[in-house]
Scaffold this active site. Structure first.
Site, PDB file in Angstrom:
ATOM      1  N   ASP A 168       0.830  -1.209   0.000  1.00 50.74           N
ATOM      2  CA  ASP A 168       0.000   0.000   0.000  1.00 50.74           C
ATOM      3  C   ASP A 168       0.861   1.254   0.000  1.00 50.74           C
ATOM      4  O   ASP A 168       1.722   1.422   0.861  1.00 50.74           O
ATOM      5  CB  ASP A 168      -0.882  -0.027   1.261  1.00 50.74           C
TER       6      ASP A 168
ATOM      7  N   TYR B  41       2.698   9.964  -0.084  1.00 44.63           N
ATOM      8  CA  TYR B  41       3.863   9.398   0.599  1.00 44.63           C
ATOM      9  C   TYR B  41       5.165   9.744  -0.124  1.00 44.63           C
ATOM     10  O   TYR B  41       6.248   9.589   0.446  1.00 44.63           O
ATOM     11  CB  TYR B  41       3.774   7.863   0.703  1.00 44.63           C
TER      12      TYR B  41
ATOM     13  N   HIS C 131      -7.708   9.791  -1.027  1.00 44.16           N
ATOM     14  CA  HIS C 131      -6.974   9.684   0.240  1.00 44.16           C
ATOM     15  C   HIS C 131      -7.729  10.284   1.426  1.00 44.16           C
ATOM     16  O   HIS C 131      -7.574   9.824   2.565  1.00 44.16           O
ATOM     17  CB  HIS C 131      -5.601  10.347   0.112  1.00 44.16           C
TER      18      HIS C 131
ATOM     19  N   ASN D 215     -10.375   7.467   4.937  1.00 48.47           N
ATOM     20  CA  ASN D 215     -10.736   8.494   5.926  1.00 48.47           C
ATOM     21  C   ASN D 215     -12.133   9.067   5.712  1.00 48.47           C
ATOM     22  O   ASN D 215     -12.430  10.166   6.161  1.00 48.47           O
ATOM     23  CB  ASN D 215      -9.691   9.638   5.937  1.00 48.47           C
TER      24      ASN D 215
ATOM     25  N   GLN E  25     -10.425   2.867   3.580  1.00 47.76           N
ATOM     26  CA  GLN E  25      -9.241   2.673   4.430  1.00 47.76           C
ATOM     27  C   GLN E  25      -9.299   3.687   5.570  1.00 47.76           C
ATOM     28  O   GLN E  25      -9.371   4.892   5.331  1.00 47.76           O
ATOM     29  CB  GLN E  25      -7.954   2.838   3.613  1.00 47.76           C
TER      30      GLN E  25
ATOM     31  N   PRO F  56      -2.460   0.034  12.415  1.00 50.98           N
ATOM     32  CA  PRO F  56      -3.088  -0.852  13.398  1.00 50.98           C
ATOM     33  C   PRO F  56      -2.334  -0.896  14.723  1.00 50.98           C
ATOM     34  O   PRO F  56      -2.890  -1.303  15.744  1.00 50.98           O
ATOM     35  CB  PRO F  56      -3.063  -2.227  12.716  1.00 50.98           C
TER      36      PRO F  56
ATOM     37  N   LYS G 108       2.732  -0.622   9.081  1.00 48.58           N
ATOM     38  CA  LYS G 108       3.785   0.044   8.312  1.00 48.58           C
ATOM     39  C   LYS G 108       5.138  -0.229   8.938  1.00 48.58           C
ATOM     40  O   LYS G 108       5.317   0.006  10.135  1.00 48.58           O
ATOM     41  CB  LYS G 108       3.467   1.550   8.313  1.00 48.58           C
TER      42      LYS G 108
END
Length: 285
Positions: free
Chosen positions: A47, A52, A110, A150, A171, A199, A240
């Site tokens: 992802d 990013y 996003h 979001n 997401q 998470p 991540k």
């Protein structure tokens, strides 16, 4: 069977691995190595996002991973600032070009608002326009599935008011200490799969004594407990990390959290995000 071999099936029939690698905060020049390491460990879900700044590196990692492209599920996200059809179409092509891929498996809007106005003004029309661009790219075969990130219930309802494709994914920030149960139930009612980013709450939860004690009872680490929690909520978990040892341990989650302990984790509140509190998604704006 390892969690790395398990999938959900999106409402359009596309399979998505239940555990993925998040790449937020992984620099572009480190991203290819991180992706290759993850794929070698067995990850098949990667992802990234335009925001990013590492799509180039992620794409390089995907292309040089030694695994056939069709075995990997690659997601990216349309920059939150883009609330216009033409700009969105151009940015979709821009992502494909940066990634060096002829298609992606999932692309999301996003955020319903630009980051500098997160949970602020009304961008309903702009979100519908951006969604139309994603639908057109989906129909053109550039993207295998499309979704949002979001998005609160009213943001999703705005998309649905004019959509010809229901979002396949939303997401969200989901972790023990931040479980938006009503939103999770709403998404499930619309067959929208939820992906849980951060998470492990950016590590903030590692200091929670109650969570530490629970993890010890299961003989697992706090991150493993947190990843398992989001999986048992029925979400895709996207921890991540650029550290292969962490990637490995995040995937060692073949234990079951009891119903009572799930309730405890679901009811946790007040996680201190420390240095990350400045980010809109953590600041509660």
């Amino acid at each position: 069977m390892s969690i790395l071999n398990e999938h959900y099936v999106l409402s359009n029939g596309v399979k998505i691995p239940r555990l993925g690698l998040g790449t937020w905060f992984i620099d572009d020049d480190k991203a290819a190595d991180a992706v290759r390491a993850a794929v070698e460990i067995g990850y098949r879900n990667i992802d990234t996002a335009q925001a990013y700044g590492n799509e180039r590196g992620v794409g390089e990692g995907v292309r040089t991973s030694g695994v056939p492209r069709e075995e990997l599920f690659v997601s990216t996200k349309l920059a939150a600032e883009i609330k216009d059809y033409d700009q969105a179409l151009a940015a979709i092509d821009g992502s494909l070009e940066k990634l060096g891929l002829d298609r992606v498996d999932l692309m999301l809007i996003h955020s319903p608002q630009p980051w500098d106005d997160f949970r602020g003004g009304d961008y309903a029309e702009g979100n519908r326009a951006a969604w139309r661009a994603l639908e057109d790219a989906y129909r053109a075969g550039k993207i295998r599935s499309i979704g949002v990130s979001n998005f609160q219930q009213h943001d999703v309802e705005n998309i649905l008011s004019s959509a010809s494709v229901v979002p396949h994914v939303n997401q969200l920030l989901v972790h023990a200490g931040n479980t938006p149960s009503d939103l999770l139930a709403y998404c499930e009612s619309k067959q929208i799969l939820v992906e849980a980013y951060s998470p492990i709450a950016h590590g903030a939860i590692l200091k929670n004594a109650e969570v530490q004690a629970m993890a010890a009872r299961y003989g697992v680490s706090v991150p493993q407990l947190c990843v398992r929690y989001t999986l048992q909520l029925g979400t895709v978990s996207l921890p991540k990390t650029a550290n292969p040892a962490h990637m490995r341990s995040n995937a060692e989650v073949d234990f079951e959290i009891s119903g009572d302990d799930m309730d405890v984790l679901r009811d946790l509140r007040d996680v201190d995000y420390g240095e990350h509190t400045a980010f809109p998604v953590y600041s509660g704006k």
